[in-house]
Design an enzyme around this catalytic site. Sequence first.
Site, PDB file in Angstrom:
ATOM      1  N   SER A 123       0.830  -1.206   0.000  1.00  0.00           N
ATOM      2  CA  SER A 123       0.000   0.000   0.000  1.00  0.00           C
ATOM      3  C   SER A 123       0.861   1.252   0.000  1.00  0.00           C
ATOM      4  O   SER A 123       1.965   1.262   0.560  1.00  0.00           O
ATOM      5  CB  SER A 123      -0.883   0.002   1.249  1.00  0.00           C
ATOM      6  OG  SER A 123      -1.504   1.259   1.432  1.00  0.00           O
ATOM      7  N   TYR A 147      -1.920   0.034  10.256  1.00  0.00           N
ATOM      8  CA  TYR A 147      -2.116  -0.653   8.981  1.00  0.00           C
ATOM      9  C   TYR A 147      -0.879  -0.494   8.093  1.00  0.00           C
ATOM     10  O   TYR A 147      -0.343  -1.459   7.542  1.00  0.00           O
ATOM     11  CB  TYR A 147      -3.362  -0.105   8.273  1.00  0.00           C
ATOM     12  CG  TYR A 147      -3.450  -0.498   6.814  1.00  0.00           C
ATOM     13  CD1 TYR A 147      -3.588  -1.830   6.444  1.00  0.00           C
ATOM     14  CD2 TYR A 147      -3.368   0.467   5.808  1.00  0.00           C
ATOM     15  CE1 TYR A 147      -3.647  -2.190   5.100  1.00  0.00           C
ATOM     16  CE2 TYR A 147      -3.432   0.110   4.470  1.00  0.00           C
ATOM     17  CZ  TYR A 147      -3.561  -1.219   4.126  1.00  0.00           C
ATOM     18  OH  TYR A 147      -3.609  -1.578   2.803  1.00  0.00           O
ATOM     19  N   LYS A 151       2.049  -3.402   6.664  1.00  0.00           N
ATOM     20  CA  LYS A 151       2.464  -3.600   5.277  1.00  0.00           C
ATOM     21  C   LYS A 151       3.990  -3.453   5.145  1.00  0.00           C
ATOM     22  O   LYS A 151       4.646  -4.237   4.445  1.00  0.00           O
ATOM     23  CB  LYS A 151       1.756  -2.605   4.358  1.00  0.00           C
ATOM     24  CG  LYS A 151       0.262  -2.855   4.194  1.00  0.00           C
ATOM     25  CD  LYS A 151      -0.014  -4.178   3.493  1.00  0.00           C
ATOM     26  CE  LYS A 151      -1.467  -4.360   3.150  1.00  0.00           C
ATOM     27  NZ  LYS A 151      -1.749  -5.672   2.536  1.00  0.00           N
TER      28      LYS A 151
END
Length: 325
Positions: A123, A147, A151
């Site tokens: 991402s 988040y 990643k």
Amino acid sequence: MLLITGGLGYIGSHFTVVALQAGYEVVVLDNLSNSHAGVKDKVEQITQKKLHFIEGDIRDEGLLDGIFKRYAIEVVVHFAGLKAVAESVAQPILYYDNNVSGSLNLLKAMQNNKVNKIIFSSSATVYGEPKYLPYDEQHPTNPINPYGYTKLHVEHVLHDVCASDEAFAAITLRYFNPIGAHPSGLIGENPKDIPNNLMPYLIKVANTELPYLQVFGDDYDTRDGTGERDYINVMDLVEGHLAAIEYLANTGFHVFNLGTGKGTTVLELVSAFEAANDIVIEKKIKPRREGDLAKFWAKADLAKKELNWEAKTSLLESCQLVQQL
């Protein structure tokens, strides 16, 4: 044969379609936490081809090992993961357990079964606050929410695995903001709860399932005060994955941005959606969400040069309401 984790989710299901159409045999692993079992039938209806489906979780080490022993997997395309920024801020342990521990389990199972090619769904959130725009792959990585950290952790692991094993090939694809749906309308973004992403929220408002669109913040330093993002059509995005499979012939660790190279604000996207569907969307301004950035967009020149890939679908085309979910 491909193993596609999260292959019934939004991006995973669209990739499963193009992979089957490209002639790959496919095994899909999905725990259905934010997807629907019926997507399997829709994918098979679109492609007129069968896929192997296993309901299960990437945190289940025994299940993963059994899949690799049962099927002749050559490449793993790893979509499975939780992806809501606000939820990751509220429940970081859940995100590290699922996204990081689950990915480690997957890599252990690959290593134990001598599978050494993986494409990872990463991402643009790994970049954090922009030092400059557009983001290119050399931009420093400094996520601002759990988040994004999950990643980046997985990216670091993949880098280290490649450094330790000269036969290993890993491509991490840093997505910007996927929107749109397959032209058939049979699959699209259809979260089980109230959507965190803009497009499925717009669709639910358009279908009167929700009374109005929540716009989180109108005081950012952008053209109209709303957040600015790089919205990429999901079909363009998954074509990037097909191109990446071919590139796995190059061993080692590789990073590519997948985006349009153009920023669009929330209100600009809403206007495009209204124009594409001849509809008026009710909206209300809400406070900013924790963990959101003001603006970012991609520089995707490297993907064009190395993968021979670029986004082609216009914003208006992406906004056409084709979903029949």
